[in-house]
Scaffold this active site. Structure first.
Site, short mmCIF file in Angstrom:
data_model
loop_
_atom_site.label_atom_id
_atom_site.label_comp_id
_atom_site.label_asym_id
_atom_site.label_seq_id
_atom_site.Cartn_x
_atom_site.Cartn_y
_atom_site.Cartn_z
N GLU A 189 -7.46 -5.99 8.86
CA GLU A 189 -6.59 -7.08 8.40
C GLU A 189 -7.22 -8.44 8.72
O GLU A 189 -8.07 -8.54 9.61
CB GLU A 189 -5.25 -7.03 9.16
CG GLU A 189 -4.52 -5.71 9.08
CD GLU A 189 -3.68 -5.59 7.82
OE1 GLU A 189 -3.32 -6.63 7.24
OE2 GLU A 189 -3.41 -4.45 7.42
N VAL B 228 2.89 8.00 12.09
CA VAL B 228 1.82 8.34 13.04
C VAL B 228 0.74 9.15 12.31
O VAL B 228 1.03 10.18 11.71
CB VAL B 228 2.36 9.17 14.22
CG1 VAL B 228 1.23 9.54 15.17
CG2 VAL B 228 3.45 8.41 14.95
N ASP C 45 -1.25 -1.08 17.80
CA ASP C 45 -0.85 -0.11 16.77
C ASP C 45 -0.97 1.32 17.32
O ASP C 45 -0.06 2.14 17.16
CB ASP C 45 -1.74 -0.30 15.54
CG ASP C 45 -1.47 0.73 14.47
OD1 ASP C 45 -0.43 0.62 13.79
OD2 ASP C 45 -2.28 1.66 14.31
N LYS D 111 2.05 4.29 18.12
CA LYS D 111 2.00 5.69 17.69
C LYS D 111 2.03 6.63 18.89
O LYS D 111 2.69 7.68 18.87
CB LYS D 111 0.74 5.92 16.86
CG LYS D 111 0.75 5.14 15.55
CD LYS D 111 -0.64 5.12 14.93
CE LYS D 111 -0.67 4.31 13.65
NZ LYS D 111 -2.04 4.06 13.20
N LYS E 231 5.88 2.52 12.34
CA LYS E 231 5.72 2.94 13.75
C LYS E 231 6.22 1.89 14.73
O LYS E 231 6.74 2.21 15.80
CB LYS E 231 4.26 3.28 14.08
CG LYS E 231 3.26 2.20 13.72
CD LYS E 231 2.46 2.63 12.52
CE LYS E 231 1.56 1.58 11.97
NZ LYS E 231 0.82 2.05 10.81
N THR F 13 0.83 -1.21 0.00
CA THR F 13 0.00 0.00 0.00
C THR F 13 0.87 1.26 0.00
O THR F 13 0.69 2.15 -0.83
CB THR F 13 -0.90 -0.01 1.26
OG1 THR F 13 -1.63 -1.23 1.27
CG2 THR F 13 -1.86 1.16 1.27
N GLU G 275 7.39 10.73 9.29
CA GLU G 275 6.09 11.43 9.37
C GLU G 275 4.93 10.48 9.13
O GLU G 275 3.88 10.58 9.79
CB GLU G 275 6.05 12.56 8.33
CG GLU G 275 4.80 13.40 8.37
CD GLU G 275 4.59 14.08 9.72
OE1 GLU G 275 5.35 14.99 10.04
OE2 GLU G 275 3.65 13.70 10.46
N ILE H 256 -1.78 13.06 8.30
CA ILE H 256 -1.77 14.23 9.19
C ILE H 256 -0.33 14.55 9.56
O ILE H 256 0.37 13.67 10.06
CB ILE H 256 -2.56 13.98 10.50
CG1 ILE H 256 -3.98 13.50 10.19
CG2 ILE H 256 -2.59 15.22 11.37
CD1 ILE H 256 -4.76 13.09 11.45
N1 LIG Z 1 -1.16 0.84 5.00
C1 LIG Z 1 -1.22 2.03 5.55
O1 LIG Z 1 -2.18 2.77 5.35
C2 LIG Z 1 -0.10 2.51 6.45
C3 LIG Z 1 -0.23 3.77 7.07
C4 LIG Z 1 0.83 4.25 7.85
C5 LIG Z 1 1.94 3.47 8.03
N2 LIG Z 1 2.01 2.23 7.45
C6 LIG Z 1 3.23 1.44 7.67
O2 LIG Z 1 3.90 1.31 6.43
C7 LIG Z 1 4.58 0.07 6.37
C8 LIG Z 1 4.11 -0.73 5.15
O3 LIG Z 1 2.73 -0.95 5.25
P1 LIG Z 1 1.84 -1.45 4.01
O4 LIG Z 1 0.43 -1.30 4.42
O5 LIG Z 1 2.29 -0.81 2.75
O6 LIG Z 1 2.22 -3.00 4.00
P2 LIG Z 1 1.96 -4.06 2.84
O7 LIG Z 1 0.90 -3.58 1.90
O8 LIG Z 1 1.78 -5.37 3.50
O9 LIG Z 1 3.34 -4.06 2.03
C9 LIG Z 1 4.52 -4.58 2.57
C10 LIG Z 1 5.52 -4.69 1.42
O10 LIG Z 1 6.75 -5.18 1.95
C11 LIG Z 1 7.23 -6.20 1.09
N3 LIG Z 1 8.01 -7.14 1.88
C12 LIG Z 1 7.64 -7.88 2.94
N4 LIG Z 1 8.66 -8.64 3.38
C13 LIG Z 1 9.69 -8.40 2.54
C14 LIG Z 1 11.01 -8.87 2.44
N5 LIG Z 1 11.49 -9.77 3.31
N6 LIG Z 1 11.78 -8.40 1.44
C15 LIG Z 1 11.32 -7.48 0.56
N7 LIG Z 1 10.08 -6.99 0.61
C16 LIG Z 1 9.28 -7.43 1.58
C17 LIG Z 1 6.01 -6.86 0.50
O11 LIG Z 1 6.36 -7.51 -0.71
P3 LIG Z 1 5.26 -8.27 -1.63
O12 LIG Z 1 4.35 -7.19 -2.13
O13 LIG Z 1 6.05 -8.86 -2.73
O14 LIG Z 1 4.56 -9.26 -0.74
C18 LIG Z 1 5.10 -5.64 0.30
O15 LIG Z 1 5.34 -5.05 -0.95
C19 LIG Z 1 4.31 -0.61 7.72
O16 LIG Z 1 5.32 -0.25 8.62
C20 LIG Z 1 3.00 0.05 8.16
O17 LIG Z 1 2.84 0.04 9.57
C21 LIG Z 1 1.01 1.75 6.68
#
Ligand SMILES: NC(=O)c1ccc[n+]([C@@H]2O[C@H](COP(=O)([O-])OP(=O)(O)OC[C@H]3O[C@@H](n4cnc5c(N)ncnc54)[C@H](OP(=O)(O)O)[C@@H]3O)[C@@H](O)[C@H]2O)c1
Length: 429
Positions: free
Chosen positions: A191, A133, A202, A206, A108, A15, A130, A137
């Site tokens: 999830e 959290v 979570d 934060k 986070k 994402t 940024e 925002i």
């Molecule tokens: N989603 C949100 O709205 C949001 C908001 C704020 C902060 N965050 C934070 O942002 C971070 C990412 O979140 P997300 O929602 O984007 O997660 P996500 O959709 O699950 O994406 C995780 C990515 O990491 C890759 N990955 C996992 N293990 C790996 C490894 N060993 N080597 C290489 N790549 C690897 C995955 O690859 P594949 O695609 O190939 O499986 C995927 O592309 C987290 O720390 C989350 O807490 C997320």
């Protein structure tokens, strides 16, 4: 513009990572103008090369091992969007900082658990977060830079969009937690394993970060008191409505005479409070400072667009050479303010009991409260059903958490009390 671009290596193309690539493609001109030079992704890492991510990765260097991004001489800045406090995300951030490469992360969990060590490792190399959290925002910037001249007394927030969506839907539709959670999972708002969100972890990550920034002390995740939203029922929403409250999962960090208290739990907040009206997947952060007064920030706390907005803002800061120490002050200038345990918390409480409707029950309950020096503010009994369980709701004046806990232990043992009492703390506006 003929300047050499600032080059990024993006680890994780889910994402957040894919959102960053999309934003940089769509808003290339505005980003370049504000960064003072173009910003270009040159390398990426994810697990599955074949997966369609809706973004163009043609021509980018692909690494199966994300840690290798840190060693790519053509990468100026590492953007970590994998997630998790341990494993590849931690290894990559450490490798990049060791190599003196600026890091931008949305993680986070990593910052809450290892933030002090990471800041030490970073030294004067930027480590920006940024997006970690409240998503879109600019809460970190607001606390660390915008409000830097204040002594802050309290920071409170709706820090988890999944919980806020579930609680909002329960209130609006009169439905139970499990039912709304199942629907949220189907719609992709929760999830498959929702425990990090609904059990408050979570939000606690934060809050630990916000508290460190607000009070200028080393980040301390382990001292955050954490409760989630599993116990809140449709009945509590009806009662809250009658009492003039909304139920929200809040993260609250507060300066008290004894130290800093940090807690995440469901709260009753007055319906008129700005935070009571932040509904659905939205997040909010409310900060109180001695010179500024109250500041309320509200917006989208998650999702590709808001998160990418925050990540790229950090990249622009790096391009411009704007640097602030990770936790606002140099490590040596952080104060060792003690953490206050939850048992020392004082506040007002909502207590819902399911009791057998028979004479003397209320007297028994109020007797226990009296024995623990807890004074009642109001009592509400819904309906009458002699011999059957009926809800009784008590609200209290300010008292100590330890006294309330002691009272509940005794109340639970009363023969007429049929279910585990539900306790929700009442927070001022
Ligand atoms: N989603 C949100 O709205 C949001 C908001 C704020 C902060 N965050 C934070 O942002 C971070 C990412 O979140 P997300 O929602 O984007 O997660 P996500 O959709 O699950 O994406 C995780 C990515 O990491 C890759 N990955 C996992 N293990 C790996 C490894 N060993 N080597 C290489 N790549 C690897 C995955 O690859 P594949 O695609 O190939 O499986 C995927 O592309 C987290 O720390 C989350 O807490 C997320």
């Amino acid at each position: 513009m003929s300047m050499r671009p600032l080059t990024l290596g993006v680890a994780g193309l889910g994402t957040v990572g894919a959102g960053v690539l999309k934003l940089l493609a769509d808003n290339a001109d505005v980003v370049a103008a504000r960064a003072g030079r173009p910003v270009a992704v040159v390398a990426v890492s994810a697990r599955d090369r074949a997966r369609d991510r809706g973004v163009n990765t043609a021509g980018l260097r692909w690494y199966d091992d994300p840690v290798a991004l840190a060693g790519d001489a053509g990468v100026d800045v590492v953007v970590e969007c994998i997630g998790g406090s341990e494993g590849p995300a931690k290894a990559l951030v450490e490798a990049a900082l060791r190599a003196g490469k600026p890091v931008v992360t949305a993680n986070k969990a990593l910052l809450a658990v290892h933030g002090a060590a990471m800041a030490e490792l970073a030294g004067s190399t930027p480590l920006a977060f940024e997006a970690a959290v409240a998503g879109g925002i600019p809460a970190i910037k607001a606390l660390r830079e915008g409000l830097a001249a204040n002594n802050l007394s309290r920071v409170a927030g709706i820090l988890n969009g999944t919980c806020n969506y579930i609680l909002t839907t329960m209130r609006e539709q009169g439905r139970e937690f499990a039912d709304v959670l199942a629907e949220a999972q189907k719609l992709g708002y929760a999830e498959a394993d929702p425990s990090f969100d609904i059990d408050g972890v979570d939000a606690a990550h934060k809050l630990a970060i916000l508290a460190a920034l607000a009070f200028g002390r080393p980040v301390d995740f382990t001292s955050v008191h954490v409760e989630g939203i599993r116990e809140v029922s449709a009945l509590d929403f009806q009662m809250a409505e009658d009492l003039g409250y909304r139920i929200k999962l809040l993260g609250i960090a507060q300066r008290t005479e004894a130290g800093i208290s940090t807690r995440v739990h469901p709260c009753m907040v007055p319906q008129a409070a700005p935070i009571a009206r932040v509904d659905g997947v939205f997040n909010a952060v409310v900060a109180e400072g001695d010179f500024v007064g109250r500041v309320v920030l509200q917006g989208r706390g998650a999702g590709a667009g808001p998160t990418a907005s925050a990540v790229v803002a950090d990249v622009i800061d790096i391009a411009r050479g704007r640097f602030t120490p990770v936790w606002g002050s140099a490590a040596g200038a952080l104060a060792a303010v003690p953490s206050v345990p939850m048992s020392a918390h004082t506040g007002c409480y909502y207590l819902r009991l399911m009791v057998v409707d028979r004479p003397g029950v209320i007297a028994d309950v109020t007797g226990v409260l009296r024995d623990n020096s807890i004074s009642l503010e109001s009592m509400l009994q819904r309906g009458r059903a002699p011999g059957e369980a009926v809800p009784v709701v008590l609200t209290t004046h300010e008292c100590q958490e330890a006294a309330m806990r002691a009272a509940i232990t005794r109340i639970e043992d009363l023969a007429a009390v049929m279910e585990k009492p539900v306790l929700i703390r009442i927070e001022p506006a």
